[in-house]
Design a protein around this motif. Structure first.
Motif, PDB file in Angstrom:
ATOM      1  N   GLY A  42       0.891  -1.157  -0.145  1.00  0.00           N
ATOM      2  CA  GLY A  42       0.092   0.170   0.035  1.00  0.00           C
ATOM      3  C   GLY A  42       1.005   1.256   0.156  1.00  0.00           C
TER       4      GLY A  42
ATOM      5  N   SER B 139      -3.639  -2.018  -4.427  1.00  0.00           N
ATOM      6  CA  SER B 139      -3.268  -2.816  -3.263  1.00  0.00           C
ATOM      7  C   SER B 139      -4.539  -2.893  -2.531  1.00  0.00           C
ATOM      8  CB  SER B 139      -2.289  -2.109  -2.181  1.00  0.00           C
ATOM      9  OG  SER B 139      -2.445  -2.592  -1.029  1.00  0.00           O
ATOM     10  N   ASP B 140      -5.067  -4.025  -1.977  1.00  0.00           N
ATOM     11  CA  ASP B 140      -6.202  -4.145  -1.505  1.00  0.00           C
ATOM     12  C   ASP B 140      -6.156  -3.615   0.164  1.00  0.00           C
ATOM     13  OD1 ASP B 140      -4.790  -5.980   0.160  1.00  0.00           O
ATOM     14  OD2 ASP B 140      -6.105  -7.787  -0.288  1.00  0.00           O
ATOM     15  N   LYS B 141      -5.125  -2.935   0.582  1.00  0.00           N
ATOM     16  CA  LYS B 141      -4.950  -2.433   2.089  1.00  0.00           C
ATOM     17  C   LYS B 141      -5.484  -1.130   1.819  1.00  0.00           C
ATOM     18  CE  LYS B 141      -0.974  -5.205   3.716  1.00  0.00           C
ATOM     19  NZ  LYS B 141      -1.332  -6.190   2.592  1.00  0.00           N
TER      20      LYS B 141
ATOM     21  N   GLY C 212      -3.438 -10.153  -2.662  1.00  0.00           N
ATOM     22  CA  GLY C 212      -3.280  -8.773  -2.032  1.00  0.00           C
ATOM     23  C   GLY C 212      -3.488  -7.708  -2.863  1.00  0.00           C
TER      24      GLY C 212
END
Length: 283
Positions: free
Chosen positions: A89, A230-232, A106
């Motif tokens: 991220g 980013s999945d964050k 991710g």
């Protein structure tokens, strides 16, 4: 009385006039576009600091975001570092990548930016008795196939390597493999056509590469490439949707198709998809 009435309304008039001017200024002032920071790496001519547009793929990504009012700033880093930092991220997104189940973890994955034209490059003089041809990957058995270990290729290709069906020679990059190919140390090399064309133009004299050819059959007919978010990051889902909208709009314009081919390259040819073995009948 007349002077008194004018005096009492003057401050109100000025206030309203000022508000109107401020509103007009705001209406005409262009909105400040959000700037996204994308990490990337060197892979000419698709992603490179050497071109004014920073590469074919990166320019497509930039234009797709621009359709949605978003600006892009690219930072070039080693690909491994780009991947790790983007997954954590530290960047708004990263471009551009082929699909890989492990690498995709991710990330939110965009629609296809472009389909790469992977072909088998070979020396014509190395196949004097029988011209080089292939229909399925197993036909490459007995040939020295140049590979770069970090490349995606295809699951079928890696399966044949693990099974020992194919003989491979590793090199750090495509440029090294072109030199091995010209030196007769490998027989065929899977390469992306525009990447090969770029390398031939920038690193070799035309007289030195007259013998090189690209087989018209595509080595990997479905090699799509993508932007990864980013999945964050909470904003990733909305940015992904915005990018996909912009990309669909861009693909409807002539500018998209014009970006995809390297003009005047000797490896240009009409490519065909690999044939699949006919299914065996059930007993």
């Amino acid at each position: 009385m007349t002077m008194g009435r004018h005096s009492s309304q003057q401050p109100l008039f000025r206030s309203l006039a000022g508000a109107a001017l401020l509103w007009l200024a705001g209406a005409w002032m262009p909105a400040i576009a959000e700037v996204l920071r994308l990490a990337t790496g060197e892979l000419p001519p698709y992603s490179t600091q050497e071109r004014p547009d920073q590469g074919i793929a990166l320019d497509i990504v930039r234009r797709a975001f621009a359709h949605e009012g978003l600006e892009v700033q690219y930072s070039f880093k080693p690909w491994t570092r780009t991947l790790e930092e983007s997954r954590a991220g530290l960047w708004d997104a990263t471009a551009y990548w082929g699909r890989n189940p492990e690498r995709d973890k991710g990330f939110l994955i965009s629609d296809n930016v472009l389909t790469e034209q992977w072909v088998l490059v070979y020396r014509q003089s190395a196949f004097k008795d029988t011209p080089f041809d292939w229909k399925v990957l197993a036909d490459l058995k007995g040939l020295r196939v140049g590979i770069v270990q970090s490349y995606t290729y295809t699951p079928e290709f890696w399966s044949l390597l693990r099974a020992g069906t194919l003989t491979t020679v590793s090199a750090p990059d495509d440029l090294a493999h072109l030199r091995l190919l010209l030196g007769g140390r490998v027989d065929v090399v899977p390469m992306e056509r525009n990447v090969a064309c770029y390398l031939l133009q920038h690193h070799f004299a035309d007289s030195d590469v007259q013998d090189l050819r690209a087989h018209p059959r595509l080595f990997a007919p479905n090699f799509t490439t993508h932007v990864m978010f980013s999945d964050k990051l909470p904003a990733s889902a909305a940015r992904l949707q915005a990018f996909n909208r912009g990309l669909r709009a861009l693909k409807r314009t002539p500018a998209y198709a014009e970006k995809l081919n390297w003009p005047g390259c000797r490896l240009n040819a009409i490519a065909a998809a690999p044939e699949r073995p006919a299914p065996k009948g059930k007993r």
